[in-house]
Design a protein around this motif. Structure first.
Motif, PDB file in Angstrom:
ATOM      1  N   LEU A   1       1.300 145.104 -42.021  1.00  0.00           N
ATOM      2  CA  LEU A   1       1.186 143.773 -42.434  1.00  0.00           C
ATOM      3  C   LEU A   1       2.579 142.865 -42.487  1.00  0.00           C
ATOM      4  O   LEU A   1       2.630 141.826 -42.458  1.00  0.00           O
ATOM      5  CB  LEU A   1       0.553 143.852 -44.159  1.00  0.00           C
ATOM      6  CG  LEU A   1      -0.881 144.090 -44.241  1.00  0.00           C
ATOM      7  CD1 LEU A   1      -1.302 144.493 -45.694  1.00  0.00           C
ATOM      8  CD2 LEU A   1      -1.564 142.758 -43.890  1.00  0.00           C
ATOM      9  N   SER A   2       3.564 143.695 -42.733  1.00  0.00           N
ATOM     10  CA  SER A   2       4.798 143.168 -42.627  1.00  0.00           C
ATOM     11  C   SER A   2       5.185 142.856 -41.242  1.00  0.00           C
ATOM     12  O   SER A   2       5.778 141.622 -41.043  1.00  0.00           O
ATOM     13  CB  SER A   2       6.020 143.875 -43.043  1.00  0.00           C
ATOM     14  OG  SER A   2       5.956 145.217 -42.269  1.00  0.00           O
ATOM     15  N   ILE A   3       4.777 143.445 -40.048  1.00  0.00           N
ATOM     16  CA  ILE A   3       5.063 143.050 -38.774  1.00  0.00           C
ATOM     17  C   ILE A   3       4.156 141.897 -38.756  1.00  0.00           C
ATOM     18  O   ILE A   3       4.445 140.943 -37.865  1.00  0.00           O
ATOM     19  CB  ILE A   3       4.547 144.263 -37.958  1.00  0.00           C
ATOM     20  CG1 ILE A   3       5.744 145.226 -37.963  1.00  0.00           C
ATOM     21  CG2 ILE A   3       4.295 143.545 -36.422  1.00  0.00           C
ATOM     22  CD1 ILE A   3       5.258 146.716 -37.306  1.00  0.00           C
ATOM     23  N   LEU A   4       2.675 141.825 -39.194  1.00  0.00           N
ATOM     24  CA  LEU A   4       1.988 140.493 -38.918  1.00  0.00           C
ATOM     25  C   LEU A   4       2.708 139.380 -39.660  1.00  0.00           C
ATOM     26  O   LEU A   4       2.666 138.234 -38.785  1.00  0.00           O
ATOM     27  CB  LEU A   4       0.715 141.042 -39.590  1.00  0.00           C
ATOM     28  CG  LEU A   4      -0.661 139.887 -39.401  1.00  0.00           C
ATOM     29  CD1 LEU A   4      -0.787 139.838 -37.930  1.00  0.00           C
ATOM     30  CD2 LEU A   4      -1.509 140.086 -40.486  1.00  0.00           C
ATOM     31  N   ARG A   5       3.132 139.367 -40.535  1.00  0.00           N
ATOM     32  CA  ARG A   5       3.708 138.178 -41.238  1.00  0.00           C
ATOM     33  C   ARG A   5       4.972 137.745 -40.575  1.00  0.00           C
ATOM     34  O   ARG A   5       5.280 136.652 -40.230  1.00  0.00           O
ATOM     35  CB  ARG A   5       4.092 138.523 -42.708  1.00  0.00           C
ATOM     36  CG  ARG A   5       2.781 138.396 -43.772  1.00  0.00           C
ATOM     37  CD  ARG A   5       3.336 138.548 -45.128  1.00  0.00           C
ATOM     38  NE  ARG A   5       1.895 138.613 -45.784  1.00  0.00           N
ATOM     39  CZ  ARG A   5       1.097 139.370 -46.261  1.00  0.00           C
ATOM     40  NH1 ARG A   5       1.398 140.681 -45.946  1.00  0.00           N
ATOM     41  NH2 ARG A   5       0.061 138.947 -47.153  1.00  0.00           N
ATOM     42  N   GLN A   6       5.849 138.804 -40.081  1.00  0.00           N
ATOM     43  CA  GLN A   6       6.772 138.286 -39.359  1.00  0.00           C
ATOM     44  C   GLN A   6       6.364 137.615 -37.867  1.00  0.00           C
ATOM     45  O   GLN A   6       7.094 136.620 -37.651  1.00  0.00           O
ATOM     46  CB  GLN A   6       7.658 139.559 -38.870  1.00  0.00           C
ATOM     47  CG  GLN A   6       9.140 139.615 -38.242  1.00  0.00           C
ATOM     48  CD  GLN A   6       9.861 140.660 -38.160  1.00  0.00           C
ATOM     49  OE1 GLN A   6       9.281 141.954 -38.510  1.00  0.00           O
ATOM     50  NE2 GLN A   6      10.791 140.880 -37.477  1.00  0.00           N
ATOM     51  N   PHE A   7       5.628 138.286 -37.293  1.00  0.00           N
ATOM     52  CA  PHE A   7       4.965 137.715 -36.026  1.00  0.00           C
ATOM     53  C   PHE A   7       4.534 136.414 -36.189  1.00  0.00           C
ATOM     54  O   PHE A   7       4.707 135.387 -35.390  1.00  0.00           O
ATOM     55  CB  PHE A   7       3.932 138.515 -35.498  1.00  0.00           C
ATOM     56  CG  PHE A   7       3.262 137.824 -34.104  1.00  0.00           C
ATOM     57  CD1 PHE A   7       4.007 137.779 -32.959  1.00  0.00           C
ATOM     58  CD2 PHE A   7       2.002 137.845 -34.157  1.00  0.00           C
ATOM     59  CE1 PHE A   7       3.317 137.329 -31.847  1.00  0.00           C
ATOM     60  CE2 PHE A   7       1.398 137.349 -33.196  1.00  0.00           C
ATOM     61  CZ  PHE A   7       2.042 136.823 -31.889  1.00  0.00           C
ATOM     62  N   SER A   8       3.613 136.323 -37.224  1.00  0.00           N
ATOM     63  CA  SER A   8       3.088 134.964 -37.379  1.00  0.00           C
ATOM     64  C   SER A   8       3.878 133.753 -37.837  1.00  0.00           C
ATOM     65  O   SER A   8       3.851 132.786 -37.387  1.00  0.00           O
ATOM     66  CB  SER A   8       1.974 135.144 -38.542  1.00  0.00           C
ATOM     67  OG  SER A   8       1.391 133.915 -38.799  1.00  0.00           O
ATOM     68  N   ALA A   9       4.886 133.986 -38.578  1.00  0.00           N
ATOM     69  CA  ALA A   9       6.016 133.088 -38.876  1.00  0.00           C
ATOM     70  C   ALA A   9       6.766 132.583 -37.782  1.00  0.00           C
ATOM     71  O   ALA A   9       7.234 131.338 -37.443  1.00  0.00           O
ATOM     72  CB  ALA A   9       7.037 133.720 -39.968  1.00  0.00           C
ATOM     73  N   GLN A  10       7.077 133.703 -36.714  1.00  0.00           N
ATOM     74  CA  GLN A  10       8.029 133.421 -35.681  1.00  0.00           C
ATOM     75  C   GLN A  10       7.025 132.413 -34.567  1.00  0.00           C
ATOM     76  O   GLN A  10       7.612 131.542 -33.933  1.00  0.00           O
ATOM     77  CB  GLN A  10       8.402 134.854 -34.866  1.00  0.00           C
ATOM     78  CG  GLN A  10       9.632 135.340 -35.635  1.00  0.00           C
ATOM     79  CD  GLN A  10       9.991 136.717 -35.124  1.00  0.00           C
ATOM     80  OE1 GLN A  10       9.541 136.896 -34.026  1.00  0.00           O
ATOM     81  NE2 GLN A  10      10.660 137.412 -35.848  1.00  0.00           N
ATOM     82  N   MET A  11       5.771 132.849 -34.689  1.00  0.00           N
ATOM     83  CA  MET A  11       4.765 132.135 -33.512  1.00  0.00           C
ATOM     84  C   MET A  11       4.859 130.558 -34.390  1.00  0.00           C
ATOM     85  O   MET A  11       4.810 129.737 -33.402  1.00  0.00           O
ATOM     86  CB  MET A  11       3.578 132.572 -33.474  1.00  0.00           C
ATOM     87  CG  MET A  11       3.552 133.909 -32.580  1.00  0.00           C
ATOM     88  SD  MET A  11       4.062 133.390 -31.030  1.00  0.00           S
ATOM     89  CE  MET A  11       3.217 132.083 -30.469  1.00  0.00           C
ATOM     90  N   GLU A  12       4.439 130.559 -35.485  1.00  0.00           N
ATOM     91  CA  GLU A  12       4.509 129.263 -36.002  1.00  0.00           C
ATOM     92  C   GLU A  12       5.726 128.385 -35.866  1.00  0.00           C
ATOM     93  O   GLU A  12       5.591 127.270 -35.629  1.00  0.00           O
ATOM     94  CB  GLU A  12       4.118 129.339 -37.535  1.00  0.00           C
ATOM     95  CG  GLU A  12       3.742 127.820 -38.284  1.00  0.00           C
ATOM     96  CD  GLU A  12       3.531 128.206 -39.447  1.00  0.00           C
ATOM     97  OE1 GLU A  12       3.035 127.183 -40.285  1.00  0.00           O
ATOM     98  OE2 GLU A  12       3.392 129.240 -40.165  1.00  0.00           O
ATOM     99  N   ALA A  13       6.997 128.971 -36.005  1.00  0.00           N
ATOM    100  CA  ALA A  13       8.111 128.267 -35.896  1.00  0.00           C
ATOM    101  C   ALA A  13       8.354 127.673 -34.440  1.00  0.00           C
ATOM    102  O   ALA A  13       8.936 126.772 -34.241  1.00  0.00           O
ATOM    103  CB  ALA A  13       9.160 129.364 -36.065  1.00  0.00           C
TER     104      ALA A  13
END
Length: 306
Positions: free
Chosen positions: A217-229
């Motif tokens: 879940l922490s990896i998912l949030r990290q990935f999602s935030a970077q993609m959205e950026a």
């Protein structure tokens, strides 16, 4: 075939298929157990209750699990829940409001992915779409569970993983506007992958297995935030969950692509092998009622549930 005739034919085939799927209600309740701490998850709504029962009960004929979980899409009612409990004793039904969706997109199957990764904190987890039918033995899946390795449904074009940089270069050549290809163009710019030799498995979120880990879940949030950026609001389009599922699978140790066409999405791509030779068939979208194949395979599966 004219467009009108095609629509009429599809409607008739759907009616006949739905009638066949409802025959699963006449079968005996599923039984299941496993020496491994395995949980299986599907997202289910009123429209696909009987589809789901065919999927999960055919799966449980071949692979043992300890727990069966369902995430309601919000449309399940008391009667639906009664049917699910009757056919899958001990089933655990969840609502989306249980989930911590902070800093993540909502809708478009994101809740399903978050539910899967929440369960993965303590279980080996398997995602099983409701439009899947199991048609034969799945030794590769049982072996992956016993070895505590992951698996993902693939296809002929993506039998092997590629590096994140290679995937980005391929996607740039496509110039795709679809969110999957569009977002994959940016893989070589994400800090998450900058110091990693991670190999990308471009598979299908309909059927995956993941060993337990508290880090997903922490990896998912990290990935999602970077993609959205990188791509902004486009990241909220349908298909971003599929990309995210692939990334989580790719970062899971021991991941492998299930052999195609033994494990396949029907007609995506077309296989020259007889469909009866496939162990798992994912009947997705447009081709679900093509040549009544979903109906035929489901009927065979239901006949096995004695």
């Amino acid at each position: 075939m004219s467009l009108l005739l095609e629509k009429i034919t599809t409607k008739i085939n759907k009616y006949r298929c739905d009638k066949t799927l409802r025959q699963v209600a006449m079968t005996v309740p599923a039984s299941y157990s496993s020496p491994h701490n395995v949980a299986i998850l599907s997202m289910v709504g009123k429209r696909v209750v009987y589809d789901y029962l065919v999927a999960v009960k055919s799966f449980l004929l071949y692979v043992g699990v300890k727990e069966v979980h369902v995430l309601s899409d919000g449309t399940l009612d008391v009667d639906d829940i009664r049917v699910l409990n009757q056919h899958v004793p001990g089933i655990i039904i969840h609502d989306a409001d249980e989930l911590d969706m902070s800093h993540l997109p909502r809708g478009n199957c994101w809740e399903r992915l978050v539910m899967l990764l929440t369960l993965a904190k303590d279980h080996y987890v398997i995602q099983l779409d409701a439009d899947i039918v199991i048609n034969g033995e799945m030794g590769e899946v049982s072996k992956a569970i016993a070895s505590n390795h992951g698996f993902i449904l693939g296809n002929e074009k993506w039998k092997k993983p590629v590096s994140m940089k290679e995937m980005a270069n391929i996607a740039k050549e496509w110039g795709s506007c679809h969110i999957q290809g569009y977002s994959e163009q940016y893989f070589d710019r994400l800090p998450l992958f900058s110091e990693s030799d991670c190999q990308y498995f471009r598979g299908c979120a309909a059927f995956v297995g993941l060993p337990a880990s508290e880090h997903y879940l922490s990896i998912l949030r990290q990935f999602s935030a970077q993609m959205e950026a990188e791509i902004g609001d486009k990241w909220y389009l349908w298909g971003s969950e599929q990309v995210s599922s692939n990334v989580i699978c790719s970062l899971s140790p021991g991941m492998s692509m299930l052999s195609w066409p033994k494990y396949q999405t029907y007609q995506f791509p077309l296989s020259n092998e007889p469909i009866k030779n496939a162990s798992l068939i994912h009947f997705m979208g447009t081709y679900r009622y093509h040549k009544n194949m979903y109906k035929k395979i489901a009927q065979d599966a239901i006949s096995s549930m004695v």
